[in-house]
Write a protein that holds these residues in place. Sequence first.
Motif, PDB file in Angstrom:
ATOM      1  N   THR A  48    -103.406  -7.738-102.297  1.00  0.00           N
ATOM      2  CA  THR A  48    -103.071  -6.346-102.585  1.00  0.00           C
ATOM      3  C   THR A  48    -104.204  -5.621-103.314  1.00  0.00           C
ATOM      4  N   SER A  49    -105.138  -6.388-103.867  1.00  0.00           N
ATOM      5  CA  SER A  49    -106.136  -5.799-104.761  1.00  0.00           C
ATOM      6  C   SER A  49    -107.226  -5.026-104.018  1.00  0.00           C
ATOM      7  N   ARG A  50    -107.651  -3.951-104.648  1.00  0.00           N
ATOM      8  CA  ARG A  50    -108.783  -3.172-104.114  1.00  0.00           C
ATOM      9  C   ARG A  50    -110.052  -3.996-104.103  1.00  0.00           C
ATOM     10  N   GLN A  51    -110.105  -5.022-104.998  1.00  0.00           N
ATOM     11  CA  GLN A  51    -111.318  -5.844-105.027  1.00  0.00           C
ATOM     12  C   GLN A  51    -111.430  -6.700-103.772  1.00  0.00           C
ATOM     13  N   THR A  52    -110.281  -7.034-103.184  1.00  0.00           N
ATOM     14  CA  THR A  52    -110.292  -7.839-101.959  1.00  0.00           C
ATOM     15  C   THR A  52    -110.426  -6.936-100.736  1.00  0.00           C
TER      16      THR A  52
ATOM     17  N   ILE B 269     -95.795  -2.723-113.664  1.00  0.00           N
ATOM     18  CA  ILE B 269     -96.613  -2.451-112.474  1.00  0.00           C
ATOM     19  C   ILE B 269     -97.090  -3.778-111.875  1.00  0.00           C
ATOM     20  N   GLU B 270     -97.429  -4.703-112.753  1.00  0.00           N
ATOM     21  CA  GLU B 270     -97.904  -6.001-112.271  1.00  0.00           C
ATOM     22  C   GLU B 270     -96.829  -6.721-111.451  1.00  0.00           C
ATOM     23  N   GLU B 271     -95.596  -6.687-111.942  1.00  0.00           N
ATOM     24  CA  GLU B 271     -94.501  -7.350-111.212  1.00  0.00           C
ATOM     25  C   GLU B 271     -94.270  -6.695-109.848  1.00  0.00           C
ATOM     26  N   TRP B 272     -94.391  -5.380-109.855  1.00  0.00           N
ATOM     27  CA  TRP B 272     -94.221  -4.616-108.607  1.00  0.00           C
ATOM     28  C   TRP B 272     -95.308  -4.999-107.594  1.00  0.00           C
ATOM     29  N   VAL B 273     -96.552  -5.031-108.081  1.00  0.00           N
ATOM     30  CA  VAL B 273     -97.668  -5.365-107.200  1.00  0.00           C
ATOM     31  C   VAL B 273     -97.559  -6.824-106.721  1.00  0.00           C
TER      32      VAL B 273
ATOM     33  N   ASN C 124     -98.184  -4.198 -93.602  1.00  0.00           N
ATOM     34  CA  ASN C 124     -97.662  -2.835 -93.499  1.00  0.00           C
ATOM     35  C   ASN C 124     -96.738  -2.503 -94.662  1.00  0.00           C
ATOM     36  N   VAL C 125     -97.328  -2.482 -95.851  1.00  0.00           N
ATOM     37  CA  VAL C 125     -96.502  -2.300 -97.045  1.00  0.00           C
ATOM     38  C   VAL C 125     -96.810  -0.957 -97.703  1.00  0.00           C
ATOM     39  N   VAL C 126     -95.750  -0.217 -97.997  1.00  0.00           N
ATOM     40  CA  VAL C 126     -95.867   1.042 -98.733  1.00  0.00           C
ATOM     41  C   VAL C 126     -95.086   0.851-100.036  1.00  0.00           C
ATOM     42  N   LEU C 127     -95.717   1.212-101.150  1.00  0.00           N
ATOM     43  CA  LEU C 127     -95.031   1.089-102.444  1.00  0.00           C
ATOM     44  C   LEU C 127     -94.245   2.370-102.707  1.00  0.00           C
ATOM     45  N   CYS C 128     -93.178   2.256-103.487  1.00  0.00           N
ATOM     46  CA  CYS C 128     -92.416   3.470-103.812  1.00  0.00           C
ATOM     47  C   CYS C 128     -91.981   3.451-105.279  1.00  0.00           C
ATOM     48  N   GLU C 129     -92.540   4.387-106.036  1.00  0.00           N
ATOM     49  CA  GLU C 129     -92.134   4.561-107.444  1.00  0.00           C
ATOM     50  C   GLU C 129     -90.844   5.381-107.442  1.00  0.00           C
ATOM     51  N   ARG C 130     -89.808   4.845-108.090  1.00  0.00           N
ATOM     52  CA  ARG C 130     -88.498   5.512-108.037  1.00  0.00           C
ATOM     53  C   ARG C 130     -87.918   5.691-109.442  1.00  0.00           C
ATOM     54  N   GLY C 131     -88.819   5.690-110.426  1.00  0.00           N
ATOM     55  CA  GLY C 131     -88.341   5.872-111.794  1.00  0.00           C
ATOM     56  C   GLY C 131     -87.966   4.540-112.417  1.00  0.00           C
TER      57      GLY C 131
ATOM     58  N   LEU D 240    -105.009   2.947-107.657  1.00  0.00           N
ATOM     59  CA  LEU D 240    -106.311   2.443-108.112  1.00  0.00           C
ATOM     60  C   LEU D 240    -106.423   0.931-107.922  1.00  0.00           C
ATOM     61  N   GLU D 241    -105.355   0.232-108.282  1.00  0.00           N
ATOM     62  CA  GLU D 241    -105.399  -1.239-108.267  1.00  0.00           C
ATOM     63  C   GLU D 241    -105.202  -1.826-106.874  1.00  0.00           C
ATOM     64  N   THR D 242    -104.378  -1.130-106.062  1.00  0.00           N
ATOM     65  CA  THR D 242    -104.122  -1.668-104.723  1.00  0.00           C
ATOM     66  C   THR D 242    -104.651  -0.684-103.682  1.00  0.00           C
ATOM     67  N   HIS D 243    -104.645  -1.147-102.439  1.00  0.00           N
ATOM     68  CA  HIS D 243    -105.100  -0.283-101.332  1.00  0.00           C
ATOM     69  C   HIS D 243    -103.908   0.244-100.548  1.00  0.00           C
ATOM     70  N   LEU D 244    -102.702   0.016-101.062  1.00  0.00           N
ATOM     71  CA  LEU D 244    -101.494   0.366-100.317  1.00  0.00           C
ATOM     72  C   LEU D 244    -101.094   1.825-100.551  1.00  0.00           C
ATOM     73  N   PRO D 245    -100.467   2.458 -99.568  1.00  0.00           N
ATOM     74  CA  PRO D 245     -99.945   3.817 -99.789  1.00  0.00           C
ATOM     75  C   PRO D 245     -98.798   3.772-100.812  1.00  0.00           C
ATOM     76  N   VAL D 246     -98.617   4.893-101.503  1.00  0.00           N
ATOM     77  CA  VAL D 246     -97.561   4.951-102.526  1.00  0.00           C
ATOM     78  C   VAL D 246     -96.732   6.222-102.319  1.00  0.00           C
ATOM     79  N   LEU D 247     -95.426   6.051-102.293  1.00  0.00           N
ATOM     80  CA  LEU D 247     -94.525   7.207-102.208  1.00  0.00           C
ATOM     81  C   LEU D 247     -93.822   7.393-103.550  1.00  0.00           C
ATOM     82  N   VAL D 248     -93.281   8.594-103.744  1.00  0.00           N
ATOM     83  CA  VAL D 248     -92.469   8.852-104.933  1.00  0.00           C
ATOM     84  C   VAL D 248     -91.072   9.272-104.480  1.00  0.00           C
ATOM     85  N   ASP D 249     -90.081   8.567-104.959  1.00  0.00           N
ATOM     86  CA  ASP D 249     -88.689   8.907-104.673  1.00  0.00           C
ATOM     87  C   ASP D 249     -88.223   9.842-105.796  1.00  0.00           C
ATOM     88  N   VAL D 250     -88.097  11.126-105.462  1.00  0.00           N
ATOM     89  CA  VAL D 250     -87.763  12.102-106.505  1.00  0.00           C
ATOM     90  C   VAL D 250     -86.263  12.163-106.777  1.00  0.00           C
TER      91      VAL D 250
END
Length: 365
Positions: free
Chosen positions: A94-98, A237-241, A254-261, A283-293
């Motif tokens: 998941t890391s941008r370094q990889t 965030i670490e547990e999520w990643v 094909n993973v998209v992250l979603c911050e939902r509060g 910043l830490e991952t290369h995956l797309p991130v969505l926000v669940d409002v």
Amino acid sequence: MPTIQTLRTQIDSLNLRLLEVLSERAKLAEEIGELQTQIGTAHYDPVREAEMLDTLTQANSGPFTDATVKSLFKSIFQASMQLENESDKVKYLTSRQTHREDTVVYLGDVPIGSTHSPVLVAGPCSIESKEQMEAVAKFVAERGVKLLRGGAFKPRTDPYSFQGLGVEGLKLGREVCDRYDLKFISEIMDAADLDAFVEYADMLQIGARNMQNFTLLKAVGRSKKPVLLKRGLSATIEEWVMAAEYLLYEGNENVVLCERGIRTYEKYTRNTLDVSAVALAKLETHLPVLVDVTHSGGRQDLLIPLTKAGLAIGADGIMIEVHPNPAVALSDNKQQVDFETFDKYLEETGYHKKLSQKRHEVYGF
Ligand code: PEP
Ligand code: MN
């Protein structure tokens, strides 16, 4: 008399030779490091280091002093050890370094991530009936929305509340999505339902309450279907990643992250939208991130400002719940918006334009 220039030319070529020899040495040190890691011994061996320094000072005939020779070689030893320690570190997928480039996840022909226009995922909390799904799919599709959400298996806090229509709900979702050219996103709670989800859904949501259900993560990871991974209610965030890492490790990229509060002490909101987590995840991952409002604020009057905040900090899209008649919805009836409010939402967030433009046209970055 040689000129400074000719001497410098000789120095330049010696530098290159030194570099070559140092690199060769570093590769050998790396090989030793790998063998040490295999047998479980430490990379640093003070006795061996002292022996090497002794050999070097004995062979030293100047002009450097023994102390200088020792100090130069100690730097070389240290640099080699750093290499050995680096290669011991796990290379997280998941890391941008990889993986430096942004990952773009495609739901059919709809791209999520990188420079693509931010997506909007809209739809009801729960799939309740054919009529409800028909109405909502038609309505959102007419507004340019490409991604329809709807839960068929609902993770409810109260076991006596509506649990979802199950596979029947998935079929309803598929049917309307096919009719209106939408992609269908739905939450999977149990690996045993995977075959049905692979058949009917375009993207599998792993909900906040299942973010660390490792059996589910492994099964969904093996399926290769696009995944929307929500952040757990109290997950760091670490547990999520790391949860995303499970999916990638199993072969699903094909993973998209979603911050939902997340859960905080605050009571004015259902959860607290962690905007910095969105920026950090990007910043830490290369995956797309969505926000669940919808689930982060838990308030209709926060949907617009939270959408603006999410997009401004770099989210690749927003998820929002919309229902033909929220007052009678079988779940989340206080937070889902009706059609009229959804139209205002599109207007005020500028989403009606964003849905047809490229990201840089919308934001200038
Ligand atoms: C949902 O999206 O319907 C849902 C239950 O969300 P979360 O897992 O984020 O609570
Ligand atoms: Mn909901």
